[in-house]
Design a protein around this motif. Structure first.
Motif: not given
Length: 266
Positions: A47-59, A199-203, A220-228
């Protein structure tokens, strides 16, 4: 694809909706621990991030799951068992993890989460065993669409494979009664996965590990995550060393795999 029948029932339910007979009627099974987590994640990470990109909310939403125990066969339903809508955050496998994350990222309360979970997990929102999205590519090939296939956009080395999903080499079916589904799959070979390609993958992108086996799309499946400053593969790992949701270094994890399929929810 979910290689298990996923028919083991949960032992307690937070609520029960509808009934087990008639079109559009089904049970909903969710314990109080899961219900509390649903509300907390939506309040703090959606809810606090409703204006963000959907992929950012997924992260952000997926960050609530590392450390969650690995649990196979958590869904209720099968060829001879009525399907129930199951939400269980006490344990996840790789497919239920992405179901829950995508449904949470679309929601504003518990009721909308359960509605979106139906839309994410089932073709045409029909809560039935044979309507489950048993294959990762069902996310873009069946309606309502969960995501789009961006694999060709990620790498010029994208390769095409024609598959007959659900058909075993002996002519049998992985999911009895589901039938065979011809499908063209785009995938990036493991040997073509490079730091430049990453570099083409989005978090928040969803990634499947391509399977060369007949009748399957991914293993197998999972989610791309960018950090550190790195790119990670957030996944529910069944390996004995993990048995939980973990973040694995993406490049190290994928280089030895047959390839990847990349989907993006927007």
């Amino acid at each position: 694809m979910k290689l298990t029948a996923q028919t083991a029932p949960l032992m307690s339910s937070h609520l029960a909706a509808g009934c087990a007979s008639g079109p559009g009627k089904y049970r909903t099974i969710m314990d109080s621990v899961t219900a509390e987590k649903v509300s907390r994640i939506i309040r703090s990470d959606v809810i606090p991030y409703s204006g963000e990109k959907h992929t950012d909310i997924i992260h952000r939403v997926s960050s609530a799951f590392p450390g969650t125990p690995y649990l196979a066969d958590s869904l209720t339903g099968g060829p001879d068992t009525p399907e129930a809508l199951v939400a269980n955050f006490n344990g996840v496998d790789c497919f239920t993890l992405i179901d829950y994350v995508e449904a949470l990222a679309r929601s504003h309360d518990e009721k909308s989460f359960l509605h979106h979970l139906v839309q994410v997990r089932y073709v045409e929102g029909n809560v039935d065993y044979l309507s489950r999205r048993h294959f990762f590519s069902d996310w873009f090939a069946t309606t309502p669409h969960n995501a789009r296939d961006v694999t060709p956009d990620i790498s010029p080395d994208c390769t095409v494979a024609d598959k007959h999903l659900n058909r075993k080499t002996d002519g049998g079916e992985y999911i009895p009664g589901l039938g065979t589904h011809p499908r063209t799959l785009n995938y990036i070979p493991g040997k073509a996965i490079s730091p430049q390609m990453l570099g083409q993958l989005q978090s928040g992108d969803y990634v499947g590990v391509y399977s060369p086996l007949a009748g399957l799309d991914v293993s197998h499946v999972g989610i791309v995550i960018h950090y550190d400053g790195q790119i990670w593969f957030r996944n529910a790992s069944s390996l004995d060393a993990n048995r939980s949701v973990v973040d694995s270094p993406f490049l190290e994890y994928m280089r030895a795999k047959p390839g990847i399929v990349v989907l993006r929810a927007e």
